[in-house]
Structures are given as C-alpha cells and as structure tokens.
Design an enzyme around this catalytic site. Structure first.
Site, short mmCIF file in Angstrom:
data_model
loop_
_atom_site.label_atom_id
_atom_site.label_comp_id
_atom_site.label_asym_id
_atom_site.label_seq_id
_atom_site.Cartn_x
_atom_site.Cartn_y
_atom_site.Cartn_z
N GLY A 13 76.36 42.63 81.76
CA GLY A 13 75.15 42.95 81.27
C GLY A 13 73.72 43.41 81.63
N SER A 142 72.95 42.93 67.31
CA SER A 142 72.36 43.36 66.45
C SER A 142 72.78 43.30 65.17
CB SER A 142 72.64 44.88 67.14
OG SER A 142 71.80 46.02 66.44
N TYR A 156 79.42 52.06 67.04
CA TYR A 156 77.84 50.41 67.75
C TYR A 156 78.21 49.83 65.85
CZ TYR A 156 73.97 48.38 69.28
OH TYR A 156 73.42 47.42 68.99
N ALA A 157 77.93 50.27 64.87
CA ALA A 157 77.79 48.56 63.98
C ALA A 157 79.41 47.99 63.89
CB ALA A 157 77.46 49.86 62.86
N ALA A 158 80.09 48.92 64.00
CA ALA A 158 81.31 47.83 63.90
C ALA A 158 81.54 46.84 65.25
CB ALA A 158 82.77 48.88 63.28
N LYS A 160 79.10 45.51 66.90
CA LYS A 160 78.63 43.95 66.63
C LYS A 160 79.04 43.59 65.24
CE LYS A 160 76.18 45.05 69.83
NZ LYS A 160 76.32 44.22 71.40
#
Length: 248
Positions: A13, A142, A156-158, A160
């Site tokens: 990244g 996160s 996104y939650a899964a 992270k």
C-alpha cells in the site's frame, strides 16, 4: 527509541497516506524502504514524495492479491538492500454499503485486498525473516474489525476482523523464530478522504471521538514505529488501538 540504521522495511500500500507518513519516518531514522504500489503508473508519483531518499528507497509494482507478485517484491527487497527486517501491510480498500445493497464483487474485492493481501505479504516475507533469524511484522487493521461502528460495510469489518485473527495466530506460530507480529487499529485519520470533506463535515467528523478530534497520520505512524522497535521486543500478538478513545 534506537534508530533504524541498517534495517530494511517493506511496505504494501506504498502509495497511500499512512504508508507515506510511516515511510518518511522510517527513512528519517536511517532505514531503507521498499514500497509496493498497485500499478506501474504510481511508481514515479510515489518516488516524487521522497526527493532526498534515492539511495535508500525502492518502489515496485505488486498486486497484494497475487502471491507471486508479493514474493517477487520480498525477493527484490532482499536483493536491493540485503535483508527484510520489517514488514508493514498498509494496503487496504473501503467500499461501504448496507448488506442488501452490497454486490458480491463489493464483498470479494474488499476481502481480497484487505485480508488476502495481508496474508500474501506475510507469507512472502516470512521465509526471508526465518532465514535471517528474526523480524517484525505490523498489520494495519481498523477499529471496524471489532466494533459495530455505524457506516462501515460488513465487507470491510469482516476483512479487518480477519486481519486481527491472522495477526494473533501468526504471532504464536512465528514466536519460536523471533518474528514479532502485531497490529495497529486506527480510528478516523486526516488522510486524503478527510481532506476532500467540506469544513463542516471535517468539524462534524471529530465530534464522536472522545478526545475531540480526528487523528493525525503521524500519530498512527509512530504507533507502527514503536511496534517495530527494540523497546517492543516483548510484544507480539497485540492489536494497538490508535483512535482517540473511539471504540464505537
């Protein structure tokens, strides 16, 4: 903290806000840095951010979702600078939507970049770290991985949450090889997304943070810096929250 002279840092990244802030800190402390970016077009744009670091900076193209490209980037790191002492996985993507509006592509793309990308980078780096007798890995997660924070997509939650689990188990697996594996879980930061907000939106975005403001990129970069330091040698498997007290 001791400086990083003689150390080599590989970061995925590499074109992102957080990677830029952390890379500048590493370079200032004497480390050599290899940044992986997602396309050839980003290589010259990324190099321009470090005008004084030509001798200790390499920017390479590499898709974090493709193991072979991560292995090539890890190999290039060692070929150029002689070692791979520190890996920081900063590559990430966000695509929020309610689950009933989320496409399978939205789900898969975010999981592939955030979770599979972290796996591929770690898998590519570990053989080199084992051979040289140790290393440090910091995975950027996160707060969304452990909270029901409004506005975040389940993709996104899964992804992270998966990064957190990967980090903890990898720490246990690699401890006998003197490889420390930790995570940093930032809250909202003053990156490019924040800069695109209106002044009113910027002011509102800090209201739910107990410390009353959005975080600076440098504050998260310093957390990463601590976890790769000799002073953090007895820390592994930890997820360090850097979020101004914002746990929801």
């Amino acid at each position: 903290m001791k400086d990083l002279k003689g150390k080599t840092v590989w970061m995925t990244g590499g074109g992102g806000d957080l990677a830029t802030s952390a890379a500048k800190l590493f370079l200032q402390e004497g480390a050599c840095v290899v940044l992986t970016v997602s396309s050839e077009e980003k290589i010259p744009l990324t190099r321009e951010r470090y005008p004084e670091a030509a001798d200790c900076l390499e920017v390479v193209k590499g898709d974090v979702r493709i193991l072979e490209e991560m292995e090539a980037a890890a190999k290039r790191t060692v070929e150029r600078f002689g070692s791979l002492d520190i890996l920081v996985t900063c590559a990430g993507a966000i695509r929020h939507a309610p689950i009933d509006e989320m496409s399978m592509k939205d789900w898969q793309d975010i999981v592939d970049i955030n979770l599979t990308g972290t796996f591929c980078a770690c898998k590519a780096a570990v053989p080199f770290m084992k051979r040289q007798g140790g290393g440090r890995i910091v995975n950027v997660s996160s707060i969304a991985g452990r909270t029901g924070r409004p506005g975040n997509g389940v993709n996104y939650a899964a992804s992270k949450a998966g990064v957190d689990g990967l980090t903890k188990l990898l720490a246990a697996q690699l401890a006998p090889f003197h490889i420390n594996v930790n995570g940093v879980a930032p809250g909202p930061m003053k990156g490019s997304m924040f800069q695109r907000m209106t002044p009113e939106q910027q002011a509102a975005s800090g209201k739910n943070v107990p410390l009353g403001r959005i975080g600076e990129l440098e504050e998260v970069a310093w957390a990463i810096r601590y976890l790769v330091s000799e002073e953090a040698a007895w820390i592994t498997g930890a997820i360090l929250d850097v979020n101004g007290g914002m746990y929801m």
